[in-house]
Design a protein around this motif. Structure first.
Motif, PDB file in Angstrom:
ATOM      1  N   ILE A   1     -14.459   2.887  11.607  1.00 31.19           N
ATOM      2  CA  ILE A   1     -14.455   1.448  11.893  1.00 31.19           C
ATOM      3  C   ILE A   1     -13.216   0.799  11.271  1.00 31.19           C
ATOM      4  O   ILE A   1     -12.552  -0.039  11.878  1.00 31.19           O
ATOM      5  CB  ILE A   1     -15.760   0.792  11.372  1.00 31.19           C
TER       6      ILE A   1
ATOM      7  N   SER B   1     -24.857  -1.240  16.620  1.00 32.56           N
ATOM      8  CA  SER B   1     -23.578  -0.735  17.130  1.00 32.56           C
ATOM      9  C   SER B   1     -22.837  -1.830  17.889  1.00 32.56           C
ATOM     10  O   SER B   1     -21.625  -2.034  17.715  1.00 32.56           O
ATOM     11  CB  SER B   1     -23.824   0.477  18.040  1.00 32.56           C
TER      12      SER B   1
ATOM     13  N   GLY C   1     -27.375  -2.041  22.841  1.00 30.64           N
ATOM     14  CA  GLY C   1     -26.085  -1.399  22.649  1.00 30.64           C
ATOM     15  C   GLY C   1     -25.222  -1.303  23.897  1.00 30.64           C
ATOM     16  O   GLY C   1     -24.032  -1.024  23.813  1.00 30.64           O
TER      17      GLY C   1
ATOM     18  N   ARG D   1     -10.277   1.353  13.440  1.00 29.05           N
ATOM     19  CA  ARG D   1     -10.255   0.539  14.660  1.00 29.05           C
ATOM     20  C   ARG D   1     -10.069  -0.948  14.358  1.00 29.05           C
ATOM     21  O   ARG D   1      -9.465  -1.671  15.143  1.00 29.05           O
ATOM     22  CB  ARG D   1     -11.528   0.776  15.468  1.00 29.05           C
TER      23      ARG D   1
ATOM     24  N   GLU E   1     -22.252  -9.662  22.196  1.00 26.13           N
ATOM     25  CA  GLU E   1     -22.523  -8.466  22.996  1.00 26.13           C
ATOM     26  C   GLU E   1     -23.963  -7.979  22.835  1.00 26.13           C
ATOM     27  O   GLU E   1     -24.605  -7.524  23.786  1.00 26.13           O
ATOM     28  CB  GLU E   1     -21.544  -7.348  22.592  1.00 26.13           C
TER      29      GLU E   1
ATOM     30  N   VAL F   1     -15.659  -5.828  14.786  1.00 25.09           N
ATOM     31  CA  VAL F   1     -14.331  -5.212  14.892  1.00 25.09           C
ATOM     32  C   VAL F   1     -13.426  -6.077  15.773  1.00 25.09           C
ATOM     33  O   VAL F   1     -12.252  -6.319  15.443  1.00 25.09           O
ATOM     34  CB  VAL F   1     -14.437  -3.773  15.463  1.00 25.09           C
TER      35      VAL F   1
ATOM     36  N   VAL G   1     -21.608  -4.536  15.407  1.00 24.01           N
ATOM     37  CA  VAL G   1     -20.443  -4.111  14.620  1.00 24.01           C
ATOM     38  C   VAL G   1     -19.192  -4.036  15.503  1.00 24.01           C
ATOM     39  O   VAL G   1     -18.089  -4.374  15.066  1.00 24.01           O
ATOM     40  CB  VAL G   1     -20.728  -2.769  13.904  1.00 24.01           C
ATOM     41  N   ALA G   2     -19.362  -3.626  16.780  1.00 26.11           N
ATOM     42  CA  ALA G   2     -18.211  -3.619  17.692  1.00 26.11           C
ATOM     43  C   ALA G   2     -17.653  -5.041  17.847  1.00 26.11           C
ATOM     44  O   ALA G   2     -16.440  -5.240  17.910  1.00 26.11           O
ATOM     45  CB  ALA G   2     -18.612  -3.040  19.051  1.00 26.11           C
TER      46      ALA G   2
END
Lengths: 404, 404
Positions: free
Chosen positions: B27, B304, B130, B30, B124, B311, B307-308
């Protein structure tokens, strides 16, 4: 107004021009400005076609025009595409491409140039046609360690395998049907021998693991040896045969990649991906399994992905969209060490179930489909072991990897 | 180091902390920097849990700390989530949320605040757990006019319908199973009455059409009236019953939206979406049909997606990621005008095929499943017409919309 140039006025190039015209208003809203095709490059002329007004034969007109902010490369092949794209990036233009050969071979280098020049090199359309997969891998699955990508990445072979299963026809007949419908090229080897899928899984693997996966390193086997008898056995086993392009990160962090026909059953997420459709299955260590499905080729779906990249470039002038794909080479696991179950056919008069059990240990006998044949599924064995055993078999007729 | 705060240490909140720990290295690669959870807000204490070291009970500690660049809201519900999120955005922090109620009700306003402050409001995880769907809609399908979004957006109801079909059990038994497995809440109405799906399709529709779709305007019908007999008829018709959340743009550009059980056959891309999985089907005017599939809920898949988004925020400080969702209200088509085919069950002793044909015109009689019943499928008729005809029917037992 944002000026772009389209290199190549073939199927996809003309699709790009068409989509920009058809959905100009909504694209303008999303890009923040109107997208104008200032030039189209092609070696051919198109007499009578209004495209002639903006057609040029010399790429330098495009490269030298500072008004052109985004270059769309849809010519295919590595040259002159590579030279043109590299030059455009070096001059600070953004580049969008649908060209899988270009991306598989030069992706890492072109991404680096785009980073250095603070511009963008985007290639959503290079894999899976219109299906969003590059952007999801690059931007949505960033919290995950990807442990598997498996795709049905070639519509032509999927169409052929689907028709063989549905209509009981043999490979040659199905191929001819695909050719007459325009789904397969006159020289179909890039599709049917798996080379197209190989380049695409190389691209996806490079993005997933952030390192260069060379397509030349990927074990690649096509579908030209799949027979109508194999399809009958698959049916008898409640399975379908699909051309899988796959890369898997094993527990020890080693990665293997391969393109090969496999038998799968209905519990596999790609089982229902039929006809010319593509499907891409991704497994992450936290997200679990996700799957993306859609038209993997075709003029408008592919153009849709190209234009979406153009919109993204328009929203990111002078701002590189970070892509993790270093030029450091990822050494793939020797394919000989990879383990699979195998479906195997042998002549009955040269083998007995006992002799097969002696050679393979525990095997699962398949229902009888053809007289004078024994077909069975092995337990999980290494590719090398399978090769060795094949040589010891008399009356060997064929084998297909099994994923159930 | 990028400091974030997590509001709510329930299932998803603890999942976010876990994912950041588990995949911290990749992570960091990225996001370009390490993500550090500086605070967790919860009204509860967690004695003995290491989280206590960073646990706070007062949101102002987080809001007043200029070190906190990203706030993750995973409390659920509209208050106090709305107040906290709005305040965080007004102070220039980025916000990530998994909260569908919040996004459906206040999405347009919060997106506008984020734009004004040059920060980001990302969500999202609010739809499809997810599965990447918000980002693909917002960034990948930008070349298209979306003409349909249809999703199986609620894992609980999909699990119940799958079990009813697989095991022949009735709704109540399947619901109890789902509750005992933790798939359904003690008060299951948000799921089984379709309210959860309704909020999710409101979010997807607002993004697809760029205007505010109020969830209160969406016709919503759950699955609590689906019986084991209905499931038997579906089987006899080669169909499955799924809870669809759908919004469709018709040829005249009007849009209707609804949540309701429908019968579909194997040719529908969502037919194979079973158990707790979600699937979202999108049709664009150039891309054609695409489908996204995966775990629609669950601690780690949802974390997931959260957290994306974190990021993405980390990569876009002081740079708003453009989201088209204006506060201008989209007036949906009156549901009474929408046309469907309907599967209808009536008592045999109060009806004859002739009398049914007189009322409905051309109908397709279903195979007999229950004695003393006639079941049939109508041609396409408006919802209002169906309502009127129902009133004229004696011995009416039930109806389900049909999508084949």
């Amino acid at each position: 107004m944002i000026n772009i140039a389209v290199l190549g006025y073939g199927t996809i190039g003309s699709g790009v021009v068409e989509v920009l015209k058809l959905n100009g208003d909504s694209i303008c809203k999303r890009a923040g400005d109107r997208i104008n095709v200032k030039y189209v490059l092609d070696i051919r002329d198109f007499p009578g076609n209004p495209i002639m007004e903006i057609l040029v034969h010399d790429v330098n007109i495009i490269l030298n025009d500072p008004d052109v902010k985004i270059v769309v490369e849809v010519m295919g092949g590595t040259e002159p595409a590579y030279t043109y794209v590299k030059e455009a990036l070096l001059r600070g233009k953004s580049v969008v491409t649908s060209n899988k050969e270009l991306v598989a071979k030069y992706g890492a280098e072109l991404i680096d140039i785009a980073k250095e020049r603070n511009t963008n090199f985007l290639f959503e359309a290079s894999v899976g046609g219109g299906i969003p997969i590059i952007r999801p891998l690059n931007q949505s699955l960033t919290a995950d360690e990807i442990v598997e990508i498996t795709g049905i990445l070639n519509g032509t072979t999927n169409y052929i395998l689907t028709k063989m299963a549905e209509e009981g026809i043999d490979f040659e007949t199905a191929l001819k049907n695909a050719q007459s419908l325009g789904y397969a090229e006159r020289d179909p080897s890039a599709d049917v021998e798996g080379y197209d899928s190989c380049r695409k899984i190389a691209i996806l693997s490079s993005l997933a693991y952030g390192m260069q996966v060379d397509y030349e390193d990927i074990y690649t086997e096509g579908i030209s040896k799949i027979t109508d008898t194999d399809i009958k056995y698959a049916k008898a086993l409640g399975a379908r045969i699909k051309l899988f392009a796959t890369s898997i990160r094993e527990d020890d962090d080693s990665v293997y990649a391969m393109v090969a026909p496999v038998m799968i059953r209905a519990n596999h997420p790609l089982y229902s991906v039929n006809d010319v459709f593509n499907g891409i299955f991704v497994r992450g260590n936290v997200i679990g399994d996700v799957m993306f499905y859609g038209s993997g080729a075709g003029k408008l779906p592919t153009a849709s992905a190209v234009v979406a990249d153009v919109v993204d470039c328009a929203k990111h002038f002078n701002r590189n969209i970070w892509t993790i794909w270093s030029s450091k080479k990822l050494e793939l696991t020797d394919i000989n060490k990879v383990k699979h179950r195998f479906f195997v056919r042998v002549l009955k008069n040269e083998n007995s179930i006992d002799s097969l059990r002696e050679l393979f240990g525990d095997i699962e006998i398949a229902p009888e489909v053809v007289e004078n044949e024994i077909a069975f599924i092995t337990k999980e064995i290494a590719e090398k072991e399978m090769k060795d055993k094949k040589e010891k078999l008399s009356g060997f007729l064929g084998s297909i990897r099994v994923r159930f």
